[in-house]
Write an enzyme that holds these catalytic residues in place. Structure first.
Site, PDB file in Angstrom:
ATOM      1  N   ARG A  84       0.852  -1.191   0.000  1.00  0.00           N
ATOM      2  CA  ARG A  84       0.000   0.000   0.000  1.00  0.00           C
ATOM      3  C   ARG A  84       0.887   1.241   0.000  1.00  0.00           C
ATOM      4  NH1 ARG A  84      -2.508   3.071   4.836  1.00  0.00           N
ATOM      5  NH2 ARG A  84      -3.712   4.600   3.701  1.00  0.00           N
ATOM      6  N   HIS A 129      -2.784  10.988   0.831  1.00  0.00           N
ATOM      7  CA  HIS A 129      -2.216  10.766   2.160  1.00  0.00           C
ATOM      8  C   HIS A 129      -1.534  12.068   2.600  1.00  0.00           C
ATOM      9  CE1 HIS A 129      -0.719   7.429   5.041  1.00  0.00           C
ATOM     10  NE2 HIS A 129      -0.353   8.585   5.589  1.00  0.00           N
ATOM     11  N   GLU A 174      -7.170   8.509   6.493  1.00  0.00           N
ATOM     12  CA  GLU A 174      -7.409   9.118   7.801  1.00  0.00           C
ATOM     13  C   GLU A 174      -8.013  10.513   7.778  1.00  0.00           C
ATOM     14  OE1 GLU A 174      -3.841   8.832  10.138  1.00  0.00           O
ATOM     15  OE2 GLU A 174      -4.125   6.704  10.461  1.00  0.00           O
ATOM     16  N   ASN A 316      -7.062   1.947   9.976  1.00  0.00           N
ATOM     17  CA  ASN A 316      -5.725   2.162  10.529  1.00  0.00           C
ATOM     18  C   ASN A 316      -5.857   2.069  12.035  1.00  0.00           C
ATOM     19  OD1 ASN A 316      -4.790   2.595   7.978  1.00  0.00           O
ATOM     20  ND2 ASN A 316      -4.215   4.740   8.291  1.00  0.00           N
ATOM     21  N   TYR A 318      -3.872   1.615  15.766  1.00  0.00           N
ATOM     22  CA  TYR A 318      -2.593   1.663  16.468  1.00  0.00           C
ATOM     23  C   TYR A 318      -2.689   1.351  17.955  1.00  0.00           C
ATOM     24  CZ  TYR A 318      -0.191   3.483  12.384  1.00  0.00           C
ATOM     25  OH  TYR A 318       0.360   3.613  11.137  1.00  0.00           O
ATOM     26  N   GLU A 386      -3.225  -0.040   8.151  1.00  0.00           N
ATOM     27  CA  GLU A 386      -2.014   0.342   8.874  1.00  0.00           C
ATOM     28  C   GLU A 386      -2.085  -0.208  10.287  1.00  0.00           C
ATOM     29  OE1 GLU A 386      -0.932   4.526   9.151  1.00  0.00           O
ATOM     30  OE2 GLU A 386      -1.384   4.808   7.022  1.00  0.00           O
TER      31      GLU A 386
HETATM   32  C1  PNW Z   1      -0.855   7.358  10.793  1.00  0.00           C
HETATM   33  N1  PNW Z   1      -3.219   8.486  16.666  1.00  0.00           N
HETATM   34  O1  PNW Z   1      -1.209   8.501  11.519  1.00  0.00           O
HETATM   35  C2  PNW Z   1      -0.516   7.845   9.400  1.00  0.00           C
HETATM   36  O2  PNW Z   1      -1.384   7.335   8.420  1.00  0.00           O
HETATM   37  C3  PNW Z   1       0.901   7.642   8.993  1.00  0.00           C
HETATM   38  O3  PNW Z   1       1.229   8.487   7.928  1.00  0.00           O
HETATM   39  C4  PNW Z   1       1.806   7.838  10.184  1.00  0.00           C
HETATM   40  O4  PNW Z   1       3.156   7.842   9.856  1.00  0.00           O
HETATM   41  C5  PNW Z   1       1.492   6.719  11.159  1.00  0.00           C
HETATM   42  O5  PNW Z   1       0.127   6.675  11.493  1.00  0.00           O
HETATM   43  C6  PNW Z   1       2.301   6.799  12.445  1.00  0.00           C
HETATM   44  O6  PNW Z   1       2.037   7.981  13.130  1.00  0.00           O
HETATM   45  C7  PNW Z   1      -1.702   8.424  12.804  1.00  0.00           C
HETATM   46  O7  PNW Z   1      -3.035   9.485  17.368  1.00  0.00           O
HETATM   47  C8  PNW Z   1      -1.395   9.452  13.663  1.00  0.00           C
HETATM   48  O8  PNW Z   1      -3.793   7.503  17.107  1.00  0.00           O
HETATM   49  C9  PNW Z   1      -1.910   9.475  14.937  1.00  0.00           C
HETATM   50  C10 PNW Z   1      -2.722   8.456  15.363  1.00  0.00           C
HETATM   51  C11 PNW Z   1      -3.023   7.405  14.520  1.00  0.00           C
HETATM   52  C12 PNW Z   1      -2.502   7.395  13.235  1.00  0.00           C
END
Ligand code: PNW
Length: 491
Positions: A84, A129, A174, A316, A318, A386
């Site tokens: 991706r 993006h 996002e 995405n 995390y 992601e």
């Molecule tokens: C993503 N949060 O952003 C982005 O899609 C990427 O470009 C980035 O490098 C990656 O995560 C790592 O940061 C996020 O606060 C930024 O939970 C913040 C969050 C989640 C995703």
């Protein structure tokens, strides 16, 4: 019996797609190469370098513009099914508009895509993006009601140029980070800081732009190109701190503000923005002296137009946090999305910490997010687009924290699949270290380390790359797998 054994073995389905993800501004470099136009990250980092933690920028980044063959070699080393990546709008349309197409930019993506196809790696392409052409930002960017037209014009160009080979399209990466961080706050370009309306107006025009691009694809390309088109939304898990009704409601509001505001118009049966959030913003806006709600409503026609405009839900994911109605609240003076919902968040101090302040290893959060989405938006197909972990720049190639994170996440994903969620694939963030937005090069998400001091931007696999390779090859997660050499090879 056979079933019990299968369950014990925890195998990923045969047609499950494993990949990695990246984004144009974070890896490409070549910021003004061969006719590329300026985008909002070029503009911000060049005019206000101090907003980036290490005052760096993506002028060269990992130099993928000149390293695309090495990038694809890494994909082959890992044994990826899919990759991706995103297109830089201003590399293709330097001024944002489709009257002038930069053929050198198209050639770069042709080469990148063709090299993947040559080795049977499926491209999954994000149209946007975060690197908006600066010219469009000068005209208001996502807050201009014409934005949905501009985006459709761009989408048509890329479907036309690459759709013969690209079968998986993602319109936006996002919306929350684009709208809340870029227009509501100042934590992403174009740092507009219109906390009262920025997030909300951006949400409306972004969702309409997405629907325009989706309909353009379905009406004019899908029949001949046979691909799918969806959107990627960041969905972290927001669960109640206690099982009190107040905390349950606070968590629901937080989910509405963080991601349902973007998902509901597209995926829900009723359409439009989430109900409780809409009511609260309308009520507070009037109390604050605004003439109408700071959250712009969709017309009934718009609601219908947007509904069902996604072939899949890209997630995405995390981390997760707990949400409280009364505790851990901060004092918000100016009107904003945060003061509108007015809830507190809490992260247990014993959760494993990454190099990013917001990213902790949160148990079961992929399972919680996916099962929640699956119950809410019935018959939806999902991809994890992601998921990943950051380490400090000086950390060793032996990245056991990242390995623990990936194994925990993939087990949680298997739990969701076993619970009946239709998840078709998983993209690890990221293939390699890259420009981590406001954090510059101070946080590293790569399976491959990148040496940003070396003119060639040399890439070296971390231990996690070998573990990921083993999982992809065997389709099972062996908790005891240890690579016996850190030398990469192509199977
Ligand atoms: C993503 N949060 O952003 C982005 O899609 C990427 O470009 C980035 O490098 C990656 O995560 C790592 O940061 C996020 O606060 C930024 O939970 C913040 C969050 C989640 C995703």
């Amino acid at each position: 019996g056979c079933n019990a054994q299968q369950k014990q073995e925890r195998r990923f389905p045969d047609d499950f797609i494993f990949g990695t993800a990246t984004a144009s501004y974070q890896i490409e470099g070549g910021w003004n190469a061969d006719g590329k136009g300026e985008n909002i990250w070029d503009h911000m980092t060049h005019t206000k370098p101090h907003v980036i933690k290490d005052s760096s920028n993506g002028d060269m980044a990992a130099d993928s513009y000149n390293n695309y063959e090495r990038d694809v070699e890494m994909m082959r080393e890992l044994g990826l099914d899919a990759y991706r990546f995103s297109l830089s709008w201003s590399r293709i349309l330097p001024n944002g508009f489709s009257n002038h197409v930069n053929e050198a930019g198209v050639t770069f993506y042709d080469n990148y895509i063709n090299e993947m196809i040559k080795y049977n790696i499926t491209p999954m392409v994000t149209l946007y993006h975060w690197d908006l052409p600066q010219k469009l930002q000068d005209l208001g960017g996502f807050l201009n009601p014409l934005f949905p037209e501009w985006f459709e014009d761009y989408a048509r160009v890329v479907f036309e140029k690459f759709g013969d080979r690209v079968k998986h399209w993602i319109t936006f990466n996002e919306p929350r980070e684009i709208c809340y961080e870029g227009y509501g706050w100042s934590t992403k370009a174009p740092i507009v800081n219109a906390t009262d309306i920025g997030t909300y107006y951006c949400a409306k025009y972004l969702v309409l732009a997405h629907a325009n691009a989706y309909k353009a694809y379905v009406n004019d390309f899908k029949a001949t190109q046979n691909g799918e088109c969806g959107i990627t939304i960041s969905v972290n898990w927001f669960g109640p701190l206690t099982d009190s009704a107040d905390d349950e409601y606070a968590a629901e509001l937080k989910r509405q503000a963080e991601w349902e505001i973007y998902a509901n118009p597209i995926f829900s049966e009723e359409g439009g923005f989430p109900k409780e959030l809409s009511e609260i913003v309308a009520k507070k806006s009037l109390e604050q002296g605004y003439k109408k709600s700071r959250l712009p409503e969709f017309t009934d026609e718009e609601k219908k137009y947007i509904q069902g405009t996604s072939d899949f839900f890209g997630v995405n994911h995390y981390t997760g946090v707990y949400v409280s109605a009364e505790e851990y609240k901060s004092n918000h003076i100016t009107p904003s999305l945060l003061s509108d919902i007015d809830v507190g968040t809490y992260t247990p101090p014993d959760w494993l910490a990454s190099a990013s302040s917001w990213l902790k290893l949160s148990p079961n959060s992929i399972y919680n997010s996916l099962t929640h989405l699956h119950n809410k938006y019935k018959n939806t197909k999902f991809y994890i687009t992601e998921n990943g972990w950051s380490s400090p720049p000086d950390s060793e190639l032996v990245d056991d924290d990242r390995i623990l994170y990936y194994r925990t996440a993939l087990n949680s994903l298997l739990d969701a699949i076993e619970a009946g969620v239709d998840v078709k694939g998983y993209m690890a963030w990221s293939l390699m270290d890259n420009f981590e937005w406001m954090e510059g090069y101070t946080e590293r998400f790569g399976l491959y380390h990148v040496n940003f001091d070396h003119p060639d931007r040399t890439r070296t696999p971390r231990k996690s790359a070998f573990v990921y390779k083993e999982i992809l090859k065997t389709r099972v997660i062996d908790p005891n797998y240890e690579p016996d050499t850190l030398t990469m090879w192509i199977d």
